[in-house]
Design an enzyme around this catalytic site. Structure first.
Site, PDB file in Angstrom:
ATOM      1  N   TYR A  61       0.859  -1.199   0.000  1.00 43.63           N
ATOM      2  CA  TYR A  61       0.000   0.000   0.000  1.00 43.63           C
ATOM      3  C   TYR A  61       0.885   1.235   0.000  1.00 43.63           C
ATOM      4  O   TYR A  61       1.866   1.313   0.742  1.00 43.63           O
ATOM      5  CB  TYR A  61      -0.902   0.033   1.240  1.00 43.63           C
ATOM      6  CG  TYR A  61      -2.321  -0.328   0.897  1.00 43.63           C
ATOM      7  CD1 TYR A  61      -3.008   0.386  -0.078  1.00 43.63           C
ATOM      8  CD2 TYR A  61      -2.980  -1.377   1.531  1.00 43.63           C
ATOM      9  CE1 TYR A  61      -4.308   0.052  -0.423  1.00 43.63           C
ATOM     10  CE2 TYR A  61      -4.276  -1.709   1.198  1.00 43.63           C
ATOM     11  CZ  TYR A  61      -4.941  -0.989   0.209  1.00 43.63           C
ATOM     12  OH  TYR A  61      -6.212  -1.317  -0.118  1.00 43.63           O
ATOM     13  N   ASP A 207      -5.987  13.273 -25.418  1.00 39.03           N
ATOM     14  CA  ASP A 207      -5.933  11.859 -25.023  1.00 39.03           C
ATOM     15  C   ASP A 207      -5.159  11.152 -26.136  1.00 39.03           C
ATOM     16  O   ASP A 207      -5.693  10.883 -27.210  1.00 39.03           O
ATOM     17  CB  ASP A 207      -7.364  11.325 -24.900  1.00 39.03           C
ATOM     18  CG  ASP A 207      -7.414   9.834 -24.612  1.00 39.03           C
ATOM     19  OD1 ASP A 207      -6.365   9.168 -24.732  1.00 39.03           O
ATOM     20  OD2 ASP A 207      -8.506   9.342 -24.298  1.00 39.03           O
ATOM     21  N   THR A 233      -2.789   5.759 -22.156  1.00 34.57           N
ATOM     22  CA  THR A 233      -2.577   4.443 -21.565  1.00 34.57           C
ATOM     23  C   THR A 233      -1.126   4.072 -21.848  1.00 34.57           C
ATOM     24  O   THR A 233      -0.443   4.741 -22.620  1.00 34.57           O
ATOM     25  CB  THR A 233      -3.499   3.382 -22.193  1.00 34.57           C
ATOM     26  OG1 THR A 233      -3.371   3.453 -23.611  1.00 34.57           O
ATOM     27  CG2 THR A 233      -4.940   3.586 -21.800  1.00 34.57           C
ATOM     28  N   LYS A 236      -1.006   0.485 -25.321  1.00 33.27           N
ATOM     29  CA  LYS A 236      -1.394   0.408 -26.754  1.00 33.27           C
ATOM     30  C   LYS A 236      -0.101   0.457 -27.579  1.00 33.27           C
ATOM     31  O   LYS A 236       0.718  -0.448 -27.442  1.00 33.27           O
ATOM     32  CB  LYS A 236      -2.400   1.504 -27.073  1.00 33.27           C
ATOM     33  CG  LYS A 236      -3.710   1.342 -26.263  1.00 33.27           C
ATOM     34  CD  LYS A 236      -4.788   2.274 -26.737  1.00 33.27           C
ATOM     35  CE  LYS A 236      -6.109   2.008 -26.046  1.00 33.27           C
ATOM     36  NZ  LYS A 236      -6.253   2.684 -24.741  1.00 33.27           N
TER      37      LYS A 236
END
Ligand code: DSN
Length: 430
Positions: A61, A207, A233, A236
């Site tokens: 964490y 984006d 992302t 891709k």
């Protein structure tokens, strides 16, 4: 599932402790190996990225940012995240980077949260013309929280209609203009968007998820330094582990960080951030840049064969890693086309084409990309052969027997380019 004692719980191989899932992992590795993967948003990541993503960092964490965490024991993961950030900054020349978003959708959500208030107006590309669901689809969080208006492509050449963008921007006075697409085969003119955003006093966001690898390699113009915020992302064209990232100018850095945490997420996925760091390291190499040039050359070579085989391509061709085949003038739907190519050993997705008269569950198009096969090692001669296979598979008169012959031709290519042999023949995990 069974384990006899504590030490076997911690160390037992998945093949022994969960043969059902192990068999499925192997089956998926085999499926990826035996078919030609041409979904434009997919890629094959490296063994090293998978090792990072499958590491003990999954146990940690680490809410907060490096050096400012809400948990102890973060001295190692801090260094991992710092490396990921430094590599992303170096790769894209960004002032500020947040590598924590779990996905591209979350990265977009964070960008909106940093730049907008609920109810603000946003201008973005219509999903039906190649945009993305997080760019304001009514049933998506974006369309529910903000007032989206949409621009599209021109009917005559299927290029983004910058006159329409300007007109809509003047009419709607948006707080934000968004550029970027998931099914657009041409270069996007980021400076032209910026000019319009400046004219109407809007922020500008890009984006770049689909083209991030091409941008990193300099084979598509970069939006970094032009847009206020850039989202992407990692998996891709960039070819890394599944996940998202937000790049921004210095002005918006703190707002982006706060939007990601505590705005949207709790604990960051540190194993995935390690995978992002490895992928960003790959992307800094000349080998990666060379591969991205081949992604584009491979796509252009395939496009030539598709056109020579009688198929219509949206906008007539491609400048990037994907083509959109327009089946509107044929008896086939996108669903039929996807099915036929699957029978021919090629995985693609049905996709709406601009001004499509069929519903999104049927569509009149196919989206076909070359990033994954280029990573696998295929070059122009193979992509030309694949272009010929696709064109033959989509001829109305092609029979099931013909598709079986085409599958044999696809298989002959797959067999020449092994993928993850250690995952199909040896261990099922990286
Ligand atoms: N689902 C992705 C694509 O296929 O383009 C976008 O998020």
């Amino acid at each position: 599932m069974s384990f006899t004692d504590q030490s076997s719980y911690l160390s037992q191989d998945i093949g022994e402790c969960d043969p059902e899932i192990a068999a499925l992992l192997r089956a998926e590795a085999e499926r990826q190996t035996q078919t030609l993967e041409m979904i434009a948003s997919e890629n094959f990541t490296s063994h090293a990225v998978m090792q990072a993503a499958g590491s003990p960092l999954t146990n940690k964490y680490a809410e907060g940012l490096p050096g400012k965490r809400y948990y102890g024991g973060c001295e190692v993961v801090d260094q991992v995240e710092e490396l990921a950030i430094a590599r992303a900054k170096q790769l894209f020349g960004a002032d500020h980077v947040n590598v924590q978003p779990h996905s591209g959708a979350t990265a977009n959500e964070a960008a909106y949260m940093a730049l907008l208030k609920p109810g603000d107006r946003v201008l973005a590309m219509a999903l039906a013309h190649g945009g993305h669901l997080t760019h304001g689809l009514k049933v998506n969080f974006s369309g529910r929280l903000y007032e989206f208006h949409h621009y599209g492509v021109r009917r005559e050449d299927c290029r983004i209609d910058m006159d329409q963008v300007r007109e809509l921007a003047r009419e709607t006075r948006p707080a934000l203009i968004v550029a970027g697409a998931s099914a657009y085969p041409r270069i996007i003119d980021f400076p032209a968007f910026r000019e319009i955003a400046d004219e109407v006093g809007a922020r500008f966001m890009v984006d770049m998820a689909h083209i991030a690898g091409l941008v990193a390699a300099g084979v598509h113009p970069t939006p970094v330094g032009i847009a206020d915020v850039v989202t992407t992302t990692i998996h891709k064209t960039l070819g890394g582990t599944r996940g998202g990232m937000v790049l921004s100018n210095a002005e918006h850095g703190t707002a982006v960080d706060r939007a990601v945490f505590p705005g949207l997420q709790g604990g960051p996925l540190m194993h995935i951030i390690a995978g992002k760091a490895v992928a960003l390291g790959h992307a800094l190499t000349e080998e990666f840049r060379d591969r991205q040039r081949h992604v584009v050359a491979n796509c252009a070579a395939m496009a030539e064969e598709l056109v020579a085989g009688g198929l219509n391509l949206v906008s007539g061709g491609t400048d990037n890693h994907l083509v959109l085949v327009d089946l509107s003038d044929t008896p086939l739907t996108g669903v039929d086309g996807e099915h036929r190519l699957e029978m021919a050993g090629i995985t693609v997705n049905k996709n709406g084409v601009p001004f499509d008269e069929r519903p999104p569950t049927v569509t009149s198009g196919l989206r076909i990309g070359t990033a994954a096969l280029t990573t696998r090692g295929l070059r122009e001669p193979e992509l030309r052969e694949i272009g010929r296979i696709i064109a033959s598979a989509l001829k109305p008169e092609t029979s099931e027997a013909d598709l079986a012959d085409l599958r044999a031709r696809s298989n002959a290519i797959s067999e020449r380019f092994p993928l993850y042999p250690h995952l199909t023949a040896g261990s099922v995990v990286a």
